[in-house]
Design a protein around this motif. Structure first.
Motif, PDB file in Angstrom:
ATOM      1  N   LYS A  21      13.473   2.616  -5.779  1.00  0.00           N
ATOM      2  CA  LYS A  21      14.569   1.755  -5.328  1.00  0.00           C
ATOM      3  C   LYS A  21      15.322   2.408  -4.175  1.00  0.00           C
ATOM      4  CE  LYS A  21      18.576  -0.809  -6.936  1.00  0.00           C
ATOM      5  NZ  LYS A  21      19.437  -1.170  -8.082  1.00  0.00           N
ATOM      6  N   GLN A  22      15.562   3.705  -4.281  1.00  0.00           N
ATOM      7  CA  GLN A  22      16.237   4.404  -3.199  1.00  0.00           C
ATOM      8  C   GLN A  22      15.393   4.387  -1.924  1.00  0.00           C
ATOM      9  OE1 GLN A  22      17.191   8.427  -4.115  1.00  0.00           O
ATOM     10  NE2 GLN A  22      18.376   8.772  -2.234  1.00  0.00           N
ATOM     11  N   PHE A  23      14.053   4.540  -2.075  1.00  0.00           N
ATOM     12  CA  PHE A  23      13.158   4.493  -0.922  1.00  0.00           C
ATOM     13  C   PHE A  23      13.132   3.108  -0.288  1.00  0.00           C
ATOM     14  CE2 PHE A  23       8.875   3.552   0.684  1.00  0.00           C
ATOM     15  CZ  PHE A  23       8.804   4.483   1.712  1.00  0.00           C
ATOM     16  N   THR A  24      13.150   2.059  -1.143  1.00  0.00           N
ATOM     17  CA  THR A  24      13.132   0.683  -0.637  1.00  0.00           C
ATOM     18  C   THR A  24      14.388   0.372   0.157  1.00  0.00           C
ATOM     19  OG1 THR A  24      11.817  -0.011  -2.524  1.00  0.00           O
ATOM     20  CG2 THR A  24      12.927  -1.737  -1.290  1.00  0.00           C
ATOM     21  N   LEU A  25      15.542   0.787  -0.389  1.00  0.00           N
ATOM     22  CA  LEU A  25      16.792   0.530   0.325  1.00  0.00           C
ATOM     23  C   LEU A  25      16.843   1.252   1.662  1.00  0.00           C
ATOM     24  CD1 LEU A  25      19.335   0.719  -2.639  1.00  0.00           C
ATOM     25  CD2 LEU A  25      18.480  -1.317  -1.478  1.00  0.00           C
ATOM     26  N   SER A  26      16.242   2.424   1.713  1.00  0.00           N
ATOM     27  CA  SER A  26      16.266   3.182   2.966  1.00  0.00           C
ATOM     28  C   SER A  26      15.322   2.622   4.013  1.00  0.00           C
ATOM     29  CB  SER A  26      15.912   4.644   2.692  1.00  0.00           C
ATOM     30  OG  SER A  26      14.578   4.745   2.230  1.00  0.00           O
ATOM     31  N   THR A  27      14.301   1.865   3.596  1.00  0.00           N
ATOM     32  CA  THR A  27      13.321   1.333   4.544  1.00  0.00           C
ATOM     33  C   THR A  27      13.546  -0.136   4.873  1.00  0.00           C
ATOM     34  OG1 THR A  27      11.845   0.886   2.687  1.00  0.00           O
ATOM     35  CG2 THR A  27      11.494   2.944   3.905  1.00  0.00           C
ATOM     36  N   ASN A  28      14.507  -0.786   4.185  1.00  0.00           N
ATOM     37  CA  ASN A  28      14.763  -2.199   4.476  1.00  0.00           C
ATOM     38  C   ASN A  28      15.213  -2.418   5.907  1.00  0.00           C
ATOM     39  OD1 ASN A  28      14.017  -3.397   2.135  1.00  0.00           O
ATOM     40  ND2 ASN A  28      16.066  -3.402   1.210  1.00  0.00           N
ATOM     41  N   SER A  37       0.829  -1.203   0.000  1.00  0.00           N
ATOM     42  CA  SER A  37       0.000   0.000   0.000  1.00  0.00           C
ATOM     43  C   SER A  37       0.863   1.253   0.000  1.00  0.00           C
ATOM     44  CB  SER A  37      -0.926   0.003   1.221  1.00  0.00           C
ATOM     45  OG  SER A  37      -1.758  -1.141   1.231  1.00  0.00           O
ATOM     46  N   ILE A  38       1.949   1.224   0.782  1.00  0.00           N
ATOM     47  CA  ILE A  38       2.863   2.373   0.794  1.00  0.00           C
ATOM     48  C   ILE A  38       3.497   2.563  -0.575  1.00  0.00           C
ATOM     49  CG2 ILE A  38       4.995   3.273   1.804  1.00  0.00           C
ATOM     50  CD1 ILE A  38       4.269   1.834   4.380  1.00  0.00           C
ATOM     51  N   LYS A  39       3.819   1.466  -1.240  1.00  0.00           N
ATOM     52  CA  LYS A  39       4.430   1.557  -2.563  1.00  0.00           C
ATOM     53  C   LYS A  39       3.453   2.153  -3.573  1.00  0.00           C
ATOM     54  CE  LYS A  39       6.742  -1.176  -6.120  1.00  0.00           C
ATOM     55  NZ  LYS A  39       7.261  -2.490  -6.515  1.00  0.00           N
ATOM     56  N   ARG A  40       2.189   1.715  -3.518  1.00  0.00           N
ATOM     57  CA  ARG A  40       1.189   2.275  -4.438  1.00  0.00           C
ATOM     58  C   ARG A  40       1.003   3.764  -4.188  1.00  0.00           C
ATOM     59  NH1 ARG A  40      -1.274  -2.850  -3.221  1.00  0.00           N
ATOM     60  NH2 ARG A  40      -1.361  -4.177  -5.086  1.00  0.00           N
ATOM     61  N   SER A  82      13.740  -9.104   3.674  1.00  0.00           N
ATOM     62  CA  SER A  82      12.858  -9.995   2.928  1.00  0.00           C
ATOM     63  C   SER A  82      11.585  -9.287   2.526  1.00  0.00           C
ATOM     64  CB  SER A  82      12.532 -11.232   3.763  1.00  0.00           C
ATOM     65  OG  SER A  82      11.882 -10.866   4.953  1.00  0.00           O
ATOM     66  N   TRP A  83      10.993  -8.486   3.420  1.00  0.00           N
ATOM     67  CA  TRP A  83       9.767  -7.787   3.071  1.00  0.00           C
ATOM     68  C   TRP A  83      10.047  -6.730   2.011  1.00  0.00           C
ATOM     69  CZ3 TRP A  83       8.522  -6.961   8.907  1.00  0.00           C
ATOM     70  CH2 TRP A  83       8.162  -8.182   9.447  1.00  0.00           C
ATOM     71  N   GLY A  84      11.188  -6.025   2.159  1.00  0.00           N
ATOM     72  CA  GLY A  84      11.507  -4.993   1.174  1.00  0.00           C
ATOM     73  C   GLY A  84      11.729  -5.583  -0.197  1.00  0.00           C
ATOM     74  N   SER A  85      12.461  -6.716  -0.268  1.00  0.00           N
ATOM     75  CA  SER A  85      12.704  -7.343  -1.559  1.00  0.00           C
ATOM     76  C   SER A  85      11.424  -7.885  -2.150  1.00  0.00           C
ATOM     77  CB  SER A  85      13.730  -8.470  -1.398  1.00  0.00           C
ATOM     78  OG  SER A  85      13.235  -9.450  -0.511  1.00  0.00           O
ATOM     79  N   CYS A  86      10.516  -8.415  -1.287  1.00  0.00           N
ATOM     80  CA  CYS A  86       9.224  -8.910  -1.772  1.00  0.00           C
ATOM     81  C   CYS A  86       8.439  -7.770  -2.371  1.00  0.00           C
ATOM     82  CB  CYS A  86       8.431  -9.528  -0.628  1.00  0.00           C
ATOM     83  SG  CYS A  86       8.586 -11.298  -0.580  1.00  0.00           S
TER      84      CYS A  86
END
Length: 349
Positions: free
Chosen positions: A296-303, A273-276, A309-313
């Protein structure tokens, strides 16, 4: 087996506690409803016990008889065994339904139900009570102990043969994962047998006492020691329905994986939902921004917060339902790959 244990908890615990509330006469205490409730209660208990036996037999065949395993351990056989077990459990408890009589009659309305004390004094009633006691839990206890003992014996013999072969091959010093798995199987079987026997023992003693002592089941004097022991046996019997499924389930790797997935699912859905929402903001409020590189930058910062595992999913899942969006974000999808901005290249995916 899990469904049968759940029915035990519904009829034996939840509905019985609601019906036992003396503050008001609920519809559960009407005579005919009471008879159906006790019938379903006894049936679910018998199904739970005998499905535990069939599950134990299934493990015995799987471990000890490889030839019969291919024929017996199939979905069709399992469905037939479950259906036959449920039908026989209902048939076994039909006499209980017949013997139940109303406890009170108020304004020509029958309330509650109980087994009259003179039922067990008749030859037929005594025979029915003895047969029910033998079928549940005497025979299941003996079968579970016998099958688990044979399975453990087979595992110990196989471990000795395997240890001898490894000793001949000079590999006895290395850790043997197969022997470790078999040791865990022995612990599981012992836990199941001990749990079932201990939690059913009080109930078994009470049922046998009815045939040899001047005592009666379902008594109304809660100060009577036999009634206290009987109610304690019912409580332990309900606990057995919980622990059997729990022990069998937790010991299975597939069950543990599914349980972890259920725990993680709310967090994964939240991350989607956050990604959408992130895509929506970038596409509608800041047109022309490199959405893939920014995400991608946001995902790496929140991993570090939600776990790798959740971030990569969440990174592998496209909110629009296709992978084309990740290759060509909507703001530049109409351009050719040669005209892509540098931030949207394949290295930024």
């Amino acid at each position: 087996m899990a469904a049968a244990d759940l029915m035990v908890l519904i009829f034996e615990v939840i509905l019985s506690e609601i019906a036992a509330d003396n503050s008001s006469h609920t519809f559960l205490n009407l005579y005919h409803i009471c008879k159906l409730r006790i019938l379903f209660n006894c049936t679910s208990i018998d199904c739970s016990v005998w499905l535990t036996v069939t599950f134990t037999f299934d493990r015995f065949i799987t471990i000890c008889n490889q030839n019969l395993r291919a024929k017996y351990c199939t979905e069709k056989t399992a469905a037939v065994v479950i259906i036959v077990t449920c039908i026989l459990s209902i048939t076994q408890n039909v006499p209980v339904y017949i013997y139940l009589a109303p406890l009170y009659i108020i304004d020509n309305v029958a309330w509650y139900c109980w087994v009259p004390s003179d039922v067990y004094t008749t030859p037929i009633g005594a025979a029915v009570a003895l047969i029910e006691t033998i079928l549940t839990p005497v025979v299941p206890i003996l079968l579970i102990i016998l099958l688990n003992a044979l399975t453990i014996k087979h595992i110990i013999h196989a471990n000795r043969v395997r240890s001898a072969l490894r000793r001949d091959n000079k590999a006895g010093c290395a850790a043997d994962q197969e022997v470790e798995n078999r040791r865990k199987s022995i612990i599981l079987l012992l836990a199941i047998s001990g749990n079932f026997v201990l939690l059913w023992m009080v109930n078994f003693v009470c049922f046998m006492s009815v045939n040899f002592l001047d005592v009666h089941l379902l008594g109304s004097d809660y100060n009577d020691p036999f009634t206290i022991a009987e109610l304690s046996g019912y409580m332990l019997r309900a606990l057995s329905a919980c622990t059997n499924t729990f022990i069998y389930g937790v010991s299975q790797k597939k069950f543990r994986e599914e349980f972890k997935y259920v725990i993680k699912s709310p967090f994964i859905l939240l991350f989607k939902s956050i990604k959408r929402l992130f895509y929506f903001v970038l596409l509608h409020l800041t047109p022309g921004v490199n959405t893939v590189g920014s995400w991608k930058q946001f995902t790496l910062s929140t991993n570090s917060v939600v776990g790798t595992s959740w971030g990569s999913c969440a990174h592998d899942i496209n909110p629009r339902g296709d992978r084309e969006t990740l290759r060509h974000p909507p703001s530049i999808r109409g351009q050719s790959r040669k005209e892509e901005p540098a931030g949207a290249s394949s290295t930024g995916r």
